[in-house]
Motif scaffolding. Structure first.
Motif, PDB file in Angstrom:
ATOM      1  N   SER A 423     -50.068  40.824  28.095  1.00  0.00           N
ATOM      2  CA  SER A 423     -51.493  40.491  28.124  1.00  0.00           C
ATOM      3  C   SER A 423     -51.707  39.069  28.607  1.00  0.00           C
ATOM      4  N   GLN A 424     -52.962  38.772  28.985  1.00  0.00           N
ATOM      5  CA  GLN A 424     -53.302  37.440  29.479  1.00  0.00           C
ATOM      6  C   GLN A 424     -53.117  36.403  28.379  1.00  0.00           C
ATOM      7  N   LYS A 425     -53.575  36.732  27.178  1.00  0.00           N
ATOM      8  CA  LYS A 425     -53.437  35.808  26.051  1.00  0.00           C
ATOM      9  C   LYS A 425     -52.146  36.137  25.293  1.00  0.00           C
ATOM     10  N   PHE A 426     -51.489  35.109  24.804  1.00  0.00           N
ATOM     11  CA  PHE A 426     -50.225  35.283  24.084  1.00  0.00           C
ATOM     12  C   PHE A 426     -50.466  36.195  22.884  1.00  0.00           C
ATOM     13  N   ALA A 427     -49.825  37.375  22.899  1.00  0.00           N
ATOM     14  CA  ALA A 427     -50.116  38.408  21.910  1.00  0.00           C
ATOM     15  C   ALA A 427     -48.978  38.632  20.921  1.00  0.00           C
ATOM     16  N   LEU A 428     -47.965  37.762  20.945  1.00  0.00           N
ATOM     17  CA  LEU A 428     -46.876  37.889  19.992  1.00  0.00           C
ATOM     18  C   LEU A 428     -47.198  37.062  18.745  1.00  0.00           C
ATOM     19  N   TYR A 429     -46.273  37.031  17.790  1.00  0.00           N
ATOM     20  CA  TYR A 429     -46.531  36.363  16.514  1.00  0.00           C
ATOM     21  C   TYR A 429     -46.104  34.901  16.600  1.00  0.00           C
ATOM     22  N   SER A 430     -47.101  34.005  16.604  1.00  0.00           N
ATOM     23  CA  SER A 430     -46.845  32.583  16.830  1.00  0.00           C
ATOM     24  C   SER A 430     -46.015  31.943  15.724  1.00  0.00           C
ATOM     25  N   ASN A 431     -46.126  32.483  14.502  1.00  0.00           N
ATOM     26  CA  ASN A 431     -45.402  31.874  13.378  1.00  0.00           C
ATOM     27  C   ASN A 431     -43.961  32.368  13.271  1.00  0.00           C
ATOM     28  N   LEU A 432     -43.571  33.333  14.107  1.00  0.00           N
ATOM     29  CA  LEU A 432     -42.202  33.834  14.096  1.00  0.00           C
ATOM     30  C   LEU A 432     -41.374  33.156  15.188  1.00  0.00           C
ATOM     31  N   THR A 433     -40.072  33.165  15.017  1.00  0.00           N
ATOM     32  CA  THR A 433     -39.184  32.631  16.057  1.00  0.00           C
ATOM     33  C   THR A 433     -39.127  33.606  17.234  1.00  0.00           C
ATOM     34  N   VAL A 434     -38.559  33.132  18.322  1.00  0.00           N
ATOM     35  CA  VAL A 434     -38.343  33.988  19.494  1.00  0.00           C
ATOM     36  C   VAL A 434     -37.536  35.223  19.105  1.00  0.00           C
ATOM     37  N   LEU A 435     -36.445  35.014  18.375  1.00  0.00           N
ATOM     38  CA  LEU A 435     -35.574  36.119  17.974  1.00  0.00           C
ATOM     39  C   LEU A 435     -36.299  37.117  17.084  1.00  0.00           C
ATOM     40  N   ASP A 436     -37.062  36.631  16.115  1.00  0.00           N
ATOM     41  CA  ASP A 436     -37.780  37.525  15.197  1.00  0.00           C
ATOM     42  C   ASP A 436     -38.814  38.360  15.946  1.00  0.00           C
ATOM     43  N   LEU A 460     -32.630  37.257  26.139  1.00  0.00           N
ATOM     44  CA  LEU A 460     -32.521  35.817  25.876  1.00  0.00           C
ATOM     45  C   LEU A 460     -31.841  35.109  27.052  1.00  0.00           C
ATOM     46  N   HIS A 461     -30.813  35.752  27.588  1.00  0.00           N
ATOM     47  CA  HIS A 461     -30.075  35.165  28.707  1.00  0.00           C
ATOM     48  C   HIS A 461     -30.908  35.191  29.984  1.00  0.00           C
ATOM     49  N   GLN A 462     -31.516  36.330  30.267  1.00  0.00           N
ATOM     50  CA  GLN A 462     -32.271  36.464  31.513  1.00  0.00           C
ATOM     51  C   GLN A 462     -33.446  35.504  31.578  1.00  0.00           C
ATOM     52  N   PHE A 463     -34.166  35.355  30.468  1.00  0.00           N
ATOM     53  CA  PHE A 463     -35.378  34.538  30.473  1.00  0.00           C
ATOM     54  C   PHE A 463     -35.156  33.135  29.904  1.00  0.00           C
ATOM     55  N   GLN A 464     -33.882  32.796  29.647  1.00  0.00           N
ATOM     56  CA  GLN A 464     -33.514  31.452  29.196  1.00  0.00           C
ATOM     57  C   GLN A 464     -34.344  31.010  27.996  1.00  0.00           C
ATOM     58  N   LEU A 465     -34.307  31.816  26.946  1.00  0.00           N
ATOM     59  CA  LEU A 465     -35.072  31.556  25.728  1.00  0.00           C
ATOM     60  C   LEU A 465     -34.155  31.101  24.605  1.00  0.00           C
ATOM     61  N   GLN A 466     -34.634  30.161  23.808  1.00  0.00           N
ATOM     62  CA  GLN A 466     -33.898  29.695  22.638  1.00  0.00           C
ATOM     63  C   GLN A 466     -34.272  30.575  21.448  1.00  0.00           C
ATOM     64  N   PRO A 467     -33.328  31.304  20.852  1.00  0.00           N
ATOM     65  CA  PRO A 467     -33.674  32.306  19.840  1.00  0.00           C
ATOM     66  C   PRO A 467     -34.377  31.764  18.607  1.00  0.00           C
ATOM     67  N   HIS A 468     -34.088  30.518  18.222  1.00  0.00           N
ATOM     68  CA  HIS A 468     -34.637  30.006  16.961  1.00  0.00           C
ATOM     69  C   HIS A 468     -35.858  29.105  17.152  1.00  0.00           C
ATOM     70  N   ALA A 469     -36.363  29.018  18.394  1.00  0.00           N
ATOM     71  CA  ALA A 469     -37.581  28.242  18.637  1.00  0.00           C
ATOM     72  C   ALA A 469     -38.787  28.993  18.064  1.00  0.00           C
ATOM     73  N   LYS A 470     -39.727  28.255  17.486  1.00  0.00           N
ATOM     74  CA  LYS A 470     -40.949  28.874  16.967  1.00  0.00           C
ATOM     75  C   LYS A 470     -41.847  29.263  18.142  1.00  0.00           C
ATOM     76  N   SER A 471     -42.242  30.517  18.180  1.00  0.00           N
ATOM     77  CA  SER A 471     -42.953  31.052  19.352  1.00  0.00           C
ATOM     78  C   SER A 471     -44.247  30.307  19.654  1.00  0.00           C
ATOM     79  N   GLY A 472     -44.998  29.949  18.608  1.00  0.00           N
ATOM     80  CA  GLY A 472     -46.281  29.275  18.817  1.00  0.00           C
ATOM     81  C   GLY A 472     -46.154  27.886  19.387  1.00  0.00           C
ATOM     82  N   LEU A 482     -41.376  34.917  27.072  1.00  0.00           N
ATOM     83  CA  LEU A 482     -41.123  35.686  25.846  1.00  0.00           C
ATOM     84  C   LEU A 482     -41.908  36.996  25.860  1.00  0.00           C
ATOM     85  N   SER A 483     -43.157  36.945  26.299  1.00  0.00           N
ATOM     86  CA  SER A 483     -43.963  38.171  26.397  1.00  0.00           C
ATOM     87  C   SER A 483     -43.316  39.170  27.342  1.00  0.00           C
ATOM     88  N   MET A 484     -42.809  38.677  28.476  1.00  0.00           N
ATOM     89  CA  MET A 484     -42.137  39.546  29.441  1.00  0.00           C
ATOM     90  C   MET A 484     -40.861  40.129  28.846  1.00  0.00           C
TER      91      MET A 484
END
Length: 590
Positions: A423-436, A460-472, A482-484
């Motif tokens: 979606s256009q607006k970030f629709a994942l859970y901002s208070n959760l980590t990338v991994l969660d 995580l590898h393809q999109f170069q994301l840090q698993p324990h970073a807070k999504s928000g 992360l959305s992708m």
């Protein structure tokens, strides 16, 4: 009215935000910033996400106390007397606070009350603002019922209910279609000329920055370069080229090949029937051995966006590793789809009505597997409604709609299992980590155990994301990654992207589109909406809608021809021409 020659003077300005997590690092949003902004002109701040543009505007507006250094606004030390500054400026943030239940007129009245605008001057001021924003005939309409472009115009009008000496605009045209964006800029230029207004604007659009008198390029809280648009463009003269791909070769495929040659190539982007690229300052000559043998290469005049991309690449001191450059394992299960082209989506006589209002009228098109298909249109054109019907989020009033071989009238759940949605607006859970977030959405898609863990590791590898970073806390570009990643966990056949690059800087947009091109090359079908018309060049075909009707359908080249434009002309012009011609014909028949 202000008679100062300089409206903002920053010296060694630093802004540090302490980290909420004691184990983490503080954020240095601005580092020893030195800027002098002249009065009576348009000044642009450009830079990638996290460059410090918004922080600087908020400091000017007196919303933050600087950590160190000095900042004078209209000759006032803003740290010592922010109220005096706020009484003389107007500030429009990215998300302007309109009251959606109130009408246009009631919003204007409310903001006039908040700013203490005398009743004696309101009538004339309101009439002027409504005239230049073309909202005079809509004063009773609730703000919540306005299109995106009209909301931005109303936000600007509310910002200007009093006549300021300095106007601050933080990316005012994000999420606004090209026609509304053009109108906004007509208004801004008119205010500068007629009211001698000083304007500082942050923008993700380089064509907007080119209209400004002076441009500051920011990166990681510092100023990389400053000057007029032409002065900055000249810094990359001799490094800018364009190449016409050989027949049967898609422009985005050639673009990907060029981007893989980091030693020689700074940037490459399709435009018209060519790919425009920039060579490294250390290797300005053409890397002939990396170009197709029968490709036609010519030098071209440098533009501000060329300089911007070159400055950023130099600042990073190492070549950007494009996501997914050497890793196709995540998509190997899709390869067989690319080998057998067939329709992934079939739309026939699609209609959607809301009561007496027809949002989509008799629309028909199909999308092939592995195709990048762009759905374009001004705000209120019906493309969001079409998009939601294609995703199975909204039932059609009539017509036929097949997605991934499934009839959405009879097998909506089965079809949804084969699609991904960003979606256009970030629709994942901002208070959760990338991994969660990935674990949660993987589970929602029916993945579990070893399969889920494998897909998460690949994402995580393809999109170069840090698993324990807070999504928000992620920058906008990484939020979209992360959305992708979440949308692709279940290996869908089709992915829907609703303005995925809105609010993302040009550097992040390039990287994002590289990933999209790789997905299409592996057989995934991409349906995308965007207000960046240059992004239409990445699409294999585009459809332009307005007032619920399909106005144009074809390759970018075919659409430019329909608009009477040349093959190398700007897609913005083609888009506006097609929409305005259709509106003109409609007016003639009514």
């Amino acid at each position: 009215m202000n008679t100062l020659s300089q409206v903002v003077v920053a010296r060694d300005l630093t802004q540090v935000f302490p980290c909420e997590n004691k184990k983490g690092k503080d954020i240095n949003a601005l580092q020893d910033l030195n800027i002098t902004v002249k009065a009576g002109q348009l000044t642009a701040l450009v830079g990638p996400d996290g460059a410090g543009k918004t922080t600087f505007l908020r400091l000017i507006a007196g919303l933050y106390q600087p950590s160190s250094g000095s900042l004078e606004v209209l000759g006032i030390d803003v740290a010592k007397d922010p109220q005096s500054v706020q009484d003389r400026i107007s500030y429009m943030p990215q998300r302007f606070g309109l009251y959606e239940d109130l009408s246009i007129q009631e919003n204007l009245d409310l903001y006039a009350d908040l700013h203490g605008v005398p009743h004696a001057v309101r009538k004339q001021r309101f009439a002027r603002l409504l005239e230049i924003t073309d909202l005079t005939h809509f004063t009773e309409r609730p703000a919540g019922k306005l299109s995106g472009g009209m909301k931005q115009k109303l936000g600007l009008a509310c910002t200007l209910v009093r006549s300021p000496e300095l106007l601050l605009l933080d990316e005012p045209s994000v999420g606004v279609d090209p026609l509304s964006r053009r109108d906004l800029w007509i208004i801004i230029k008119q205010l500068v000329l007629e009211e001698n207004l000083s304007v500082i604007i942050s923008t993700a659009y380089m064509d907007e920055a080119e209209r400004c008198s002076e441009v500051y390029v920011m990166y990681e809280g510092k100023i990389l370069q400053q000057g007029t648009p032409s002065e900055l463009s000249e810094k990359v003269r001799g490094q800018t080229w364009q190449v016409e791909p050989p027949k049967q070769m898609k422009a985005r495929v050639l673009q990907a090949q060029l981007l893989d040659n980091h030693k020689y190539i700074v940037d490459a982007v399709p435009k018209g029937d060519v790919v425009r690229f920039i060579t490294q300052p250390t290797y300005p000559e053409l890397p002939i051995e990396y170009l197709p043998s029968n490709a036609v290469v010519t030098p071209r005049k440098p533009e501000l966006e060329d300089a911007f991309m070159s400055f950023l690449h130099q600042a990073q001191q190492q070549k950007i590793e494009v996501e997914n450059s050497n890793d196709n394992t995540f998509l190997e299960s899709q390869k067989q789809l690319a080998e057998t082209p067939q329709s992934a989506i079939i739309v026939k006589d699609l209609v959607r009505k809301f009561g007496d209002f027809t949002a989509v009228a008799n629309t028909s098109f199909d999308v092939q597997r592995g195709e990048i298909f762009g759905l374009l249109g001004p705000n209120g054109a019906g493309k969001t409604t079409t998009f939601r019907m294609l995703c199975g989020l909204l039932p059609a009033s009539s017509g036929t709609l097949e997605v991934a071989g499934m009839n959405l009238r009879t097998a909506r759940a089965q079809a949804r299992a084969k699609i991904g949605y960003v979606s256009q607006k970030f629709a994942l859970y901002s208070n959760l980590t990338v991994l969660d977030n990935l674990k949660f959405f993987g589970g929602a898609y029916g993945l579990s155990g070893k399969k889920l863990n494998q897909q998460i590791d690949k994402a995580l590898h393809q999109f170069q994301l840090q698993p324990h970073a807070k999504s928000g806390d992620l920058p906008n570009g990484f939020k979209q990654r992360l959305s992708m990643a979440a949308a692709l966990l279940h290996q869908p056949e089709i992915i829907f992207l609703d303005e995925p690059t809105s609010g993302i800087d040009p550097l992040a947009r390039r990287s994002f589109w590289y990933s999209i091109g790789e997905l299409a090359n592996q057989g995934i079908t991409i349906i995308i909406t965007t207000h960046f018309m240059e992004e239409a060049e990445y699409c294999d075909r585009i459809a332009i809608q307005d007032a619920g009707k399909l106005l144009a359908l074809g390759s970018p080249k075919q659409v430019r021809q329909m608009a009477g434009e040349t093959s190398h002309s700007d897609m913005n012009r083609a888009f506006m021409s097609i929409v305005e011609q259709a509106r003109s014909r409609k007016q003639e028949h009514t």
